[in-house]
Write a protein that holds these residues in place. Structure first.
Motif, PDB file in Angstrom:
ATOM      1  N   THR A  87       9.645   8.197  12.003  1.00  0.00           N
ATOM      2  CA  THR A  87       8.201   8.043  11.742  1.00  0.00           C
ATOM      3  C   THR A  87       7.370   7.084  13.023  1.00  0.00           C
ATOM      4  O   THR A  87       6.246   7.388  13.297  1.00  0.00           O
ATOM      5  N   ILE A  88       8.176   6.030  13.292  1.00  0.00           N
ATOM      6  CA  ILE A  88       7.655   5.099  14.450  1.00  0.00           C
ATOM      7  C   ILE A  88       7.377   5.950  15.618  1.00  0.00           C
ATOM      8  O   ILE A  88       6.254   5.709  16.167  1.00  0.00           O
ATOM      9  N   GLU A  89       8.105   6.764  15.965  1.00  0.00           N
ATOM     10  CA  GLU A  89       8.107   7.601  17.111  1.00  0.00           C
ATOM     11  C   GLU A  89       6.994   8.616  17.037  1.00  0.00           C
ATOM     12  O   GLU A  89       6.481   8.793  17.931  1.00  0.00           O
ATOM     13  N   ALA A  90       6.677   9.336  16.011  1.00  0.00           N
ATOM     14  CA  ALA A  90       5.866  10.332  15.768  1.00  0.00           C
ATOM     15  C   ALA A  90       4.292   9.596  15.309  1.00  0.00           C
ATOM     16  O   ALA A  90       3.477  10.151  15.888  1.00  0.00           O
ATOM     17  N   ASP A  91       4.316   8.670  14.597  1.00  0.00           N
ATOM     18  CA  ASP A  91       2.997   7.996  14.116  1.00  0.00           C
ATOM     19  C   ASP A  91       2.582   6.881  14.591  1.00  0.00           C
ATOM     20  O   ASP A  91       1.250   6.564  14.572  1.00  0.00           O
ATOM     21  N   PRO A 121       0.921  -1.083  -0.032  1.00  0.00           N
ATOM     22  CA  PRO A 121      -0.049   0.077   0.193  1.00  0.00           C
ATOM     23  C   PRO A 121       0.717   1.355  -0.228  1.00  0.00           C
ATOM     24  O   PRO A 121       0.429   2.518  -0.564  1.00  0.00           O
ATOM     25  N   LYS A 122       1.977   1.151   0.701  1.00  0.00           N
ATOM     26  CA  LYS A 122       3.000   2.306   0.682  1.00  0.00           C
ATOM     27  C   LYS A 122       4.121   1.860   0.026  1.00  0.00           C
ATOM     28  O   LYS A 122       4.390   0.727  -0.453  1.00  0.00           O
ATOM     29  N   GLY A 123       5.221   2.624  -0.310  1.00  0.00           N
ATOM     30  CA  GLY A 123       6.324   2.186  -0.669  1.00  0.00           C
ATOM     31  C   GLY A 123       7.324   1.406   0.030  1.00  0.00           C
ATOM     32  O   GLY A 123       6.737   1.057   1.100  1.00  0.00           O
ATOM     33  N   SER A 124       8.143   0.504  -0.441  1.00  0.00           N
ATOM     34  CA  SER A 124       8.566  -0.740   0.406  1.00  0.00           C
ATOM     35  C   SER A 124       9.698   0.062   1.380  1.00  0.00           C
ATOM     36  O   SER A 124      10.012  -0.970   2.205  1.00  0.00           O
ATOM     37  N   SER A 125      10.201   1.130   1.211  1.00  0.00           N
ATOM     38  CA  SER A 125      10.724   1.991   2.178  1.00  0.00           C
ATOM     39  C   SER A 125      10.171   2.146   3.333  1.00  0.00           C
ATOM     40  O   SER A 125      10.850   2.532   4.198  1.00  0.00           O
ATOM     41  N   ASP A 126       8.871   2.444   3.284  1.00  0.00           N
ATOM     42  CA  ASP A 126       8.131   3.167   4.180  1.00  0.00           C
ATOM     43  C   ASP A 126       7.626   2.345   5.281  1.00  0.00           C
ATOM     44  O   ASP A 126       6.770   1.101   4.919  1.00  0.00           O
ATOM     45  N   ILE A 127       8.144   2.695   6.628  1.00  0.00           N
ATOM     46  CA  ILE A 127       7.708   1.923   7.706  1.00  0.00           C
ATOM     47  C   ILE A 127       6.183   1.731   8.043  1.00  0.00           C
ATOM     48  O   ILE A 127       5.749   1.037   8.661  1.00  0.00           O
ATOM     49  N   GLY A 128       5.353   2.563   7.434  1.00  0.00           N
ATOM     50  CA  GLY A 128       3.915   2.589   7.311  1.00  0.00           C
ATOM     51  C   GLY A 128       3.399   1.285   7.192  1.00  0.00           C
ATOM     52  O   GLY A 128       2.023   0.753   7.770  1.00  0.00           O
ATOM     53  N   ASN A 129       3.910   0.445   6.313  1.00  0.00           N
ATOM     54  CA  ASN A 129       3.411  -0.879   6.022  1.00  0.00           C
ATOM     55  C   ASN A 129       3.473  -1.716   7.455  1.00  0.00           C
ATOM     56  O   ASN A 129       2.438  -2.398   7.685  1.00  0.00           O
TER      57      ASN A 129
END
Length: 423
Positions: free
Chosen positions: A276-280, A250-258
């Motif tokens: 990103t982990i700490e913020a989101d 769903p997101k780029g493969s480097s995006d930890i949002g996966n």
């Protein structure tokens, strides 16, 4: 199809060479206020993009001669189409981010300006010698190094606990964990899918862990055709062949949002993911560990890091170079803020590392600092033909059901041909 891809790649490289010899169209004459307009492209998202926009605003307001116009492009398009097509059309930006995987391609075409004349007094000596050497060709510093990003295995602790899975430490354990964690809604492990420099970047540590290599020590002969390389290729490809790693995310493969969004249980990603982990995703229990290793293998990770380059054919080389020096080579507070707040990376300047030493031992950062930093190998700088050959080989084991032994032999021949053509 393979032949067509090779022809297209060669044609693109040829176009880049032609473009490098032409006058640049980058940069406007001025904006409505009479300032010089310097264009800057990169591939930042979320907090990295916000930080970049903040710094650019600060710079634009600090002087009356230059306006930096900023454009952020998604990673896949930036690397595979946006940047090469822009330069091919003689419309490349004045400033751009370049990865180690693409550095040689642009260096060989003469697109990057020599930055030596623009270092503030004493600043060059503050950069780590290896970082400067890596971007220096024939005495010319062709890009500004400013970070070093390590790669590890991120995981959702609750998903692992619910599935009764321990954090994998070996290749076998990683495969078993990915199988158990894969469901109709969740991918067991996210790995890069697109054929670009990032795919190679993430694959290299798995190759090195198993004793494989691309070239011999002096870089004159291919060493890709080996049992160790074939085994690493088979291991990598099996995650896709068995459906444990998705062919799209769903997101780029480097995006930890996966991982953060719950569509993946584990993900190989770099230090950039921590901010990103700490913020989101602070409400999730996300851990990180060293990359699993094969039986008898050695712990290895890769140290990448983007570089800032200036278009050699820009009308505003001096103005562009002065901006990137202002951001990353002057006041150490800016590169420290970038490496510890906008994202997490290890700076390329000794004074910045010293200033932020306490930060590098907090939270997830401590795992990288204590368990991975000493196992990191700098991302290699290979020519475009070599990068292309490795990427094509990976695609074959991922999506073509090819065997590692066949791919290793085929890629080895392409690499050797590329090396021989330069002799």
């Amino acid at each position: 199809m393979k032949s067509l891809k090779i022809v297209l790649f060669v044609l693109m490289s040829f176009i880049l060479v032609i473009a490098a010899g032409c006058s640049s169209k980058s940069g406007g004459d001025s904006n409505s206020e009479g300032k010089k307009v310097v264009t800057f492209w990169d591939l930042r998202i979320d907090y990295e993009k916000e930080w970049t926009e903040k710094v650019i605003k600060e710079y634009n307001e600090s002087q009356d001669e230059v306006v930096i116009e900023y454009k952020s492009i998604n990673q896949s398009d930036y690397m595979t189409t946006a940047l090469p097509v822009a330069f091919a059309n003689n419309e490349g930006p004045d400033i751009f981010n370049i990865s180690p995987g693409d550095f040689t391609k642009y260096a060989e075409t003469g697109i990057m300006a020599d930055l030596n004349p623009y270092f503030p007094e004493g600043a060059k000596e503050d950069f780590q010698e290896a970082a400067i050497d890596a971007v220096t060709i024939d005495g010319k510093v062709l890009a500004l190094p400013y970070e070093s990003e390590l790669v590890g295995l991120y995981y959702n602790k609750k998903m692992l606990d619910d599935a009764g899975v321990e954090v994998p430490k070996t290749w076998e354990e990683l495969m078993v964990a990915a199988e158990k964690l894969t469901t109709d809604e969740v991918s067991g492990l996210v790995l890069p899918q697109e054929k670009d420099a990032y795919l190679n970047f993430i694959f290299y540590p798995f190759l090195w862990q198993n004793g494989g290599s691309v070239l011999n020590e002096d870089g004159t002969e291919s060493t890709f055709d080996s049992p160790e390389t074939a085994e690493a290729l088979d291991f990598w490809g099996s995650f896709f062949q068995k459906g444990y790693a998705p062919s799209q995310t769903p997101k780029g493969s480097s995006d930890i949002g996966n991982l953060g969004d719950g569509t993946a249980a584990m993900q190989v990603a770099g230090t950039w993911a921590i901010a990103t982990i700490e913020a989101d995703y602070s409400d999730l229990d996300i851990g990180v560990a060293p990359l699993p290793i094969p039986e008898g293998g050695q712990p290895k990770t890769v140290a990448g890091g983007w570089k800032l380059a200036v278009n050699a054919n820009s009308d505003y080389v001096k103005e562009a170079a002065e901006f990137i020096m202002w951001v990353m080579a002057e006041d150490p507070s800016r590169p420290l803020e970038w490496a510890t707040e906008a994202k997490f990376a290890y700076p390329a300047r000794n004074s910045v590392i010293e200033a932020g030493k306490e930060i590098y031992n907090k939270g997830l950062r401590k795992v990288f600092t204590e368990e991975m930093y000493d196992t990191a190998i700098p991302e290699p700088f290979y020519g475009p033909e070599i990068v292309e050959a490795i990427g094509e080989g990976l695609q074959q084991v991922m999506f073509g059901n090819a065997k590692g032994t066949d791919v290793a032999k085929e890629v080895d021949a392409k690499i050797q041909e590329a090396l021989d053509s330069k002799k």
